[in-house]
Motif scaffolding. Structure first.
Motif, short mmCIF file in Angstrom:
data_model
loop_
_atom_site.label_atom_id
_atom_site.label_comp_id
_atom_site.label_asym_id
_atom_site.label_seq_id
_atom_site.Cartn_x
_atom_site.Cartn_y
_atom_site.Cartn_z
N ASP A 173 -56.45 20.33 74.64
CA ASP A 173 -56.91 19.91 73.32
C ASP A 173 -57.59 21.07 72.58
OD1 ASP A 173 -55.97 17.34 73.48
OD2 ASP A 173 -57.91 16.40 73.87
N ILE A 174 -58.34 21.87 73.32
CA ILE A 174 -59.00 23.03 72.70
C ILE A 174 -57.95 24.00 72.15
CG2 ILE A 174 -60.40 25.08 73.18
CD1 ILE A 174 -62.01 23.35 75.14
N GLU A 175 -56.88 24.19 72.90
CA GLU A 175 -55.81 25.08 72.45
C GLU A 175 -55.13 24.53 71.20
OE1 GLU A 175 -52.04 27.53 74.44
OE2 GLU A 175 -53.07 25.97 75.59
N VAL A 176 -54.90 23.22 71.18
CA VAL A 176 -54.32 22.59 70.00
C VAL A 176 -55.23 22.77 68.80
CG1 VAL A 176 -53.80 20.35 68.95
CG2 VAL A 176 -52.89 20.90 71.20
N ARG A 177 -56.52 22.53 69.00
CA ARG A 177 -57.49 22.70 67.91
C ARG A 177 -57.45 24.12 67.34
NH1 ARG A 177 -64.12 22.24 68.54
NH2 ARG A 177 -64.61 23.95 67.09
N SER A 178 -57.45 25.11 68.22
CA SER A 178 -57.49 26.50 67.77
C SER A 178 -56.26 26.84 66.93
CB SER A 178 -57.58 27.43 68.98
OG SER A 178 -57.56 28.78 68.58
N HIS A 179 -55.10 26.45 67.43
CA HIS A 179 -53.86 26.77 66.71
C HIS A 179 -53.80 26.01 65.39
CE1 HIS A 179 -49.52 27.08 65.86
NE2 HIS A 179 -49.56 28.17 66.60
N ALA A 180 -54.16 24.74 65.42
CA ALA A 180 -54.07 23.91 64.22
C ALA A 180 -55.03 24.41 63.14
CB ALA A 180 -54.36 22.46 64.55
N CYS A 181 -56.24 24.78 63.52
CA CYS A 181 -57.20 25.29 62.53
C CYS A 181 -56.69 26.55 61.86
CB CYS A 181 -58.56 25.55 63.20
SG CYS A 181 -59.52 24.06 63.53
N GLN A 182 -56.06 27.42 62.65
CA GLN A 182 -55.52 28.66 62.09
C GLN A 182 -54.44 28.36 61.05
OE1 GLN A 182 -56.49 31.73 62.69
NE2 GLN A 182 -54.84 33.00 61.89
N VAL A 183 -53.51 27.47 61.40
CA VAL A 183 -52.41 27.16 60.49
C VAL A 183 -52.90 26.40 59.26
CG1 VAL A 183 -50.25 25.86 60.25
CG2 VAL A 183 -50.67 27.22 62.30
N LEU A 184 -53.76 25.41 59.49
CA LEU A 184 -54.25 24.61 58.36
C LEU A 184 -55.03 25.47 57.37
CD1 LEU A 184 -55.44 21.43 60.28
CD2 LEU A 184 -53.55 21.53 58.65
N ASN A 185 -55.91 26.31 57.88
CA ASN A 185 -56.79 27.06 57.01
C ASN A 185 -56.08 28.21 56.30
OD1 ASN A 185 -59.36 29.35 56.93
ND2 ASN A 185 -59.71 27.30 56.12
N GLU A 187 -52.53 28.75 56.15
CA GLU A 187 -51.21 28.51 55.59
C GLU A 187 -51.15 27.25 54.74
OE1 GLU A 187 -48.10 28.76 58.52
OE2 GLU A 187 -49.13 30.35 59.64
N GLY A 188 -51.98 26.26 55.06
CA GLY A 188 -52.04 25.04 54.25
C GLY A 188 -50.71 24.35 54.10
N PRO A 189 -50.10 23.88 55.19
CA PRO A 189 -48.82 23.18 55.06
C PRO A 189 -48.95 21.94 54.19
CG PRO A 189 -49.79 22.80 57.22
CD PRO A 189 -50.60 23.87 56.57
N ASP A 190 -47.83 21.49 53.66
CA ASP A 190 -47.85 20.31 52.79
C ASP A 190 -48.20 19.05 53.57
OD1 ASP A 190 -46.83 21.52 50.21
OD2 ASP A 190 -45.24 22.11 51.59
N ALA A 191 -47.82 19.00 54.82
CA ALA A 191 -48.13 17.84 55.65
C ALA A 191 -48.25 18.30 57.10
CB ALA A 191 -47.06 16.76 55.52
N ALA A 192 -49.25 17.78 57.80
CA ALA A 192 -49.50 18.19 59.18
C ALA A 192 -49.89 16.97 60.01
CB ALA A 192 -50.60 19.23 59.25
N PHE A 193 -49.48 16.99 61.27
CA PHE A 193 -49.89 15.99 62.26
C PHE A 193 -50.46 16.72 63.45
CE2 PHE A 193 -48.66 13.66 66.21
CZ PHE A 193 -49.60 12.64 66.10
N ALA A 232 -61.07 21.36 54.18
CA ALA A 232 -62.12 21.27 53.16
C ALA A 232 -62.37 22.62 52.52
CB ALA A 232 -63.41 20.72 53.79
N GLU A 233 -62.29 23.69 53.31
CA GLU A 233 -62.47 25.02 52.76
C GLU A 233 -61.34 25.38 51.79
OE1 GLU A 233 -63.05 27.86 55.84
OE2 GLU A 233 -65.05 27.12 56.37
N ARG A 234 -60.13 24.92 52.09
CA ARG A 234 -59.02 25.17 51.15
C ARG A 234 -59.24 24.39 49.86
NH1 ARG A 234 -54.54 27.85 53.00
NH2 ARG A 234 -53.39 27.04 51.19
N HIS A 235 -59.75 23.18 49.97
CA HIS A 235 -60.05 22.40 48.76
C HIS A 235 -61.11 23.11 47.92
CE1 HIS A 235 -61.04 19.14 46.06
NE2 HIS A 235 -62.30 19.20 46.47
#
Length: 339
Positions: A173-185, A187-193, A232-235
């Motif tokens: 889960d920690i690995e998922v969190r790390s990767h997801a935070c990087q991509v979300l912050n 790259e800001g995909p249009d939709a993410a799960f 939230a930072e992207r917003h």
């Protein structure tokens, strides 16, 4: 509006945010009956009592609820993860996707596109992302989230499955969190799960009545906080509009385990939170100002509606998707049909 959908496997909302239960009577009991084939077995004589608590084990979820809305969701048994996530993520029932157990035997998921794919089909420019500790959601067995290889090649569709299971789902889960935070912050995909499995692992190991289960909810809640902070930072910096949604596929019995039709196992939820304006549910989903209970297969259509995603339509005279062989008698020799 962009979508961040967070899946938390095996979370009891009465432990995570207990205050929501008395606020809405629709959380009290399922609004539709369960399949008798999947009725729960009698409770063990030594079933532990759930410890009384009023404090949330998930302060981030509590904050999302306070600034948004939470709707009850009642899962349809069997309450295993495979059927649950298939219904939630594709907007189809067990009968439609034919997922009844975690083995996914005979599934029809290829005919049941997931929420990310539905967004891409509505606009092929859309960039989508999915990360999950449970590889079945993205790779083997199903997958529930379609792989869309062509879009992966162009970077429009990114999938991530962790490799670090040295501490079980905790490290994964920690690995998922790390990767997801990087991509979300960045790259800001249009939709993410993004999906975390640690709470379910703790539920099976310790039971929902245990301190270990409550602690696991707290740990996963911190992962949720990091994801929400990333968007939230992207917003804040770019003015992007984001809809954050959080749901679960089932709860856990006090002694641990799920799959039956117990109320505490069938009870799920959908938290909706936006940064720029309050989330407004359609009037048909409200009763006396409170959200009505949803079926699990209603989650994806609701998310798409809130995002403004609409699909195409086709009304042929034949039944679409039905494979029917012709009789093995050969041609009749009728001239109009001889070509």
């Amino acid at each position: 509006m962009k979508l961040l959908l967070i899946g938390l496997d095996g979370v009891r909302i009465d432990v995570a945010v207990p205050s929501v239960i008395p606020r809405n009577p629709a959380f009290a009991e399922p609004h539709h009956p369960g399949d008798p084939r999947f009725a729960a077995e009698p409770a063990p004589a030594d079933r532990p009592e759930m410890p009384p608590t009023t404090s949330p084990a998930a302060p981030t979820l509590a904050r999302l609820v306070a600034g948004g809305v939470i709707a009850p969701v009642w899962m349809t048994p069997p309450t295993d993860s495979g059927p649950g996530w298939s219904n939630l993520l594709t907007g189809t029932t067990h009968e439609q996707n034919n997922v009844w157990r975690n083995e996914f035997v005979g599934h029809r998921l290829a005919e049941c596109p997931d929420v990310l794919s539905r967004i891409f089909f509505a606009d092929p420019r859309a960039r989508t992302y999915a990360a999950a500790t449970w590889e079945a959601l993205l790779g083997s067995f199903g997958p529930v989230i379609q792989r869309r290889i062509d879009q992966q090649r162009t970077g429009q569709h990114k999938l991530f499955v962790p490799h670090d299971f040295t501490r079980g789902c905790v490290s994964a889960d920690i690995e998922v969190r790390s990767h997801a935070c990087q991509v979300l912050n960045h790259e800001g995909p249009d939709a993410a799960f993004v999906y975390f499995e640690g709470v379910d692992e703790a539920g099976h190991r310790h039971g929902a009545a245990s301190p270990g289960y409550r602690n696991a909810i707290g740990e996963v809640d911190e992962h949720v906080r990091a994801l929400v902070k990333a968007v939230a930072e992207r917003h804040e910096a770019l003015g992007e509009r984001w809809l954050v949604a959080v749901t679960t596929d089932h709860g856990h019995n006090p002694e641990g385990g799920h799959g039956g039709d117990e109320i505490d196992v069938r009870r799920s939820f959908l938290i909706l939170h936006a940064f720029d304006a309050p989330v407004k549910l359609p009037a048909r989903l409200l009763a006396d100002g409170l959200p009505k209970a949803l079926y699990s297969h209603e989650v994806t259509p609701l998310l798409l509606e809130l995002l403004g995603v609409t699909g195409g339509s086709w009304h042929p005279e034949h039944e679409v998707g039905l494979a029917v062989d012709i009789p093995s008698v050969g041609p009749t020799g009728n001239p109009p049909f001889e070509w």
